[in-house]
Design a protein around this motif. Structure first.
Motif, PDB file in Angstrom:
ATOM      1  N   ARG A 259       0.814  -1.178  -0.156  1.00 24.20           N
ATOM      2  CA  ARG A 259      -0.096  -0.058  -0.047  1.00 24.20           C
ATOM      3  C   ARG A 259       0.643   1.292   0.013  1.00 24.20           C
ATOM      4  O   ARG A 259       0.469   2.188  -0.678  1.00 24.20           O
TER       5      ARG A 259
ATOM      6  N   MET B  45      -3.059   4.594  -5.510  1.00 29.25           N
ATOM      7  CA  MET B  45      -4.333   3.946  -5.762  1.00 29.25           C
ATOM      8  C   MET B  45      -5.060   4.563  -6.796  1.00 29.25           C
ATOM      9  O   MET B  45      -5.678   3.773  -7.679  1.00 29.25           O
TER      10      MET B  45
ATOM     11  N   SER C 225      -6.386  -1.390  -5.800  1.00 31.18           N
ATOM     12  CA  SER C 225      -6.961  -0.093  -6.246  1.00 31.18           C
ATOM     13  C   SER C 225      -8.372  -0.058  -6.577  1.00 31.18           C
ATOM     14  O   SER C 225      -8.912   0.896  -6.057  1.00 31.18           O
TER      15      SER C 225
ATOM     16  N   ASP D  87     -10.020  -0.037  -2.990  1.00 28.86           N
ATOM     17  CA  ASP D  87      -9.928   1.164  -2.303  1.00 28.86           C
ATOM     18  C   ASP D  87     -10.994   2.023  -2.938  1.00 28.86           C
ATOM     19  O   ASP D  87     -11.429   3.129  -1.953  1.00 28.86           O
TER      20      ASP D  87
ATOM     21  N   PHE E 213      -9.542  -1.594   4.014  1.00 29.97           N
ATOM     22  CA  PHE E 213     -10.034  -0.187   3.065  1.00 29.97           C
ATOM     23  C   PHE E 213     -11.236   0.290   3.445  1.00 29.97           C
ATOM     24  O   PHE E 213     -11.976   1.004   2.943  1.00 29.97           O
TER      25      PHE E 213
ATOM     26  N   LYS F 114     -14.165  -1.001   3.830  1.00 31.83           N
ATOM     27  CA  LYS F 114     -15.223  -1.447   2.720  1.00 31.83           C
ATOM     28  C   LYS F 114     -16.259  -2.773   3.523  1.00 31.83           C
ATOM     29  O   LYS F 114     -15.546  -3.525   3.796  1.00 31.83           O
TER      30      LYS F 114
END
Length: 359
Positions: free
Chosen positions: A180, A185, A268, A271, A290, A292
């Protein structure tokens, strides 16, 4: 100490590479064996981590059966293990590669270490054949590196010796930490898509191929149409998956179907996504890093920590339950959450445990 690491699929590379590199960077003697169970996906990941196998078994053939993979891996890896005589063999996860390498090493009385031990769905046929693979591997390993407390408890319930079990976290978080900080990203994402409002989808599980996968796709398509949102979907190479995807959403304007991407580009996409719909195991572990939310389009999950932490929902595979879960995910807004699967120091813990036992 001579350590041998074996992988053959994309997830195995991701979760094995950090441990391999940690050992190698400390000057340990290491051997890397690739089975190429999934040739293209594995090679893609090798490039990301800039590692080169010492041996490539090249077992992949078109329409290969599970028994064919087991047979070829065991036949081809045995002479290598007999020649190299490593002090320990590392396998990862639940693949046919991991099971075959574990058995081959066990037959030669070479200690085996299992990275990501103790995951259980509770159903031998879901995921298939991964649930059985995990159980067989864990029974025969000297070192069981459990990612979480729950994974350790699973192993203890099965009567495995507590002295063989070590909670170390999940090495996928180590992989994320390695990568990362080195990538942009947004720039990577723009190489693939021009949208900044989308759902990320991955589907490939063997047990979902057929009507279940069609139901998942139809539910997602209905939601995308009603909410005017795109679905970015890197489509797995499996021709059976591709046929279903093409028939169900191949001409759907809400779907952005792309070829499988390397790990950097996948991160990416993760992200930038609003949330994720997946039947993958690894994505369940990566997504919390991330922030999510995850719709797990499966009947079971061997990663219940995600659900218990409120970071995902086990949606099943019917059109109605998947749609309902996606609708719920759309209302979630996760900020600065702690990943329940690890802290990025798993490789270090594994090294210290092994080095303390094998001088």
């Amino acid at each position: 100490m001579k350590s041998c690491f074996v992988f053959g699929t994309r997830p195995e590379v991701i979760k094995t590479a950090p441990v391999y590199l940690y050992f190698k960077n400390l000057g340990e003697e290491v051997i890397l064996i690739a089975t190429a169970q999934h040739r293209e996906m594995m090679d893609m990941m090798i490039k990301v981590f800039n590692i080169k196998p010492d041996y490539d078994l090249d077992v992949m053939t078109q329409n290969q059966s599970l028994n064919m993979i087991v047979s070829r891996v065991m036949e081809r890896i045995e002479p290598i293990l007999m020649k190299e005589r490593p002090d320990i063999v590392f396998v990862q996860g639940d693949t046919t590669t991991a099971l075959s390498a574990c058995l081959a090493a066990f037959h030669l009385s070479i200690p085996v270490a299992h990275i990501e031990a103790g995951l259980r769905s509770g159903d031998l046929y879901d995921p298939f054949p991964e649930e059985l693979n995990r159980r067989l591997i864990d029974v025969s390993c000297r070192y069981l590196f459990a990612p979480t407390k729950r994974a350790k408890e699973n192993l203890l319930r099965e009567g495995l010796d507590e002295n063989r079990i070590f909670i170390v976290g999940n090495t996928v978080i180590d992989a994320l930490e390695l990568i990362r900080k080195k990538i942009n990203m947004v720039s990577l994402r723009k190489e693939l898509i021009d949208s900044d409002y989308y759902i990320l989808m991955t589907l490939h599980r063997r047990e979902n191929i057929g009507e279940k996968m069609r139901s998942i796709l139809r539910a997602t398509a209905d939601f995308a149409q009603k909410n005017d949102i795109r679905v970015v979907f890197p489509v797995h190479k499996n021709p059976n998956v591709r046929q279903i995807v093409d028939e169900e959403v191949g001409k759907n304007p809400n779907f952005i179907l792309i070829e499988p991407v390397d790990y950097l580009h996948f991160l990416s996409l993760l992200d930038g996504a609003k949330f994720v719909v997946t039947d993958s195991g690894g994505v369940q572990e990566e997504a919390p890093s991330f922030n999510k939310f995850v719709v797990v389009a499966r009947q079971t999950t061997e990663r219940p920590e995600l659900i218990e932490a409120g970071l995902g929902i086990l949606a099943g595979t019917s059109k109605e339950t998947v749609y309902e879960a996606i609708n719920e995910a759309n209302r979630k807004n996760l900020n600065s959450i702690e990943n329940p699967f690890g802290d990025g120091k798993s490789s270090e813990r594994i090294y210290k445990i092994i080095r303390g036992d094998i001088a």
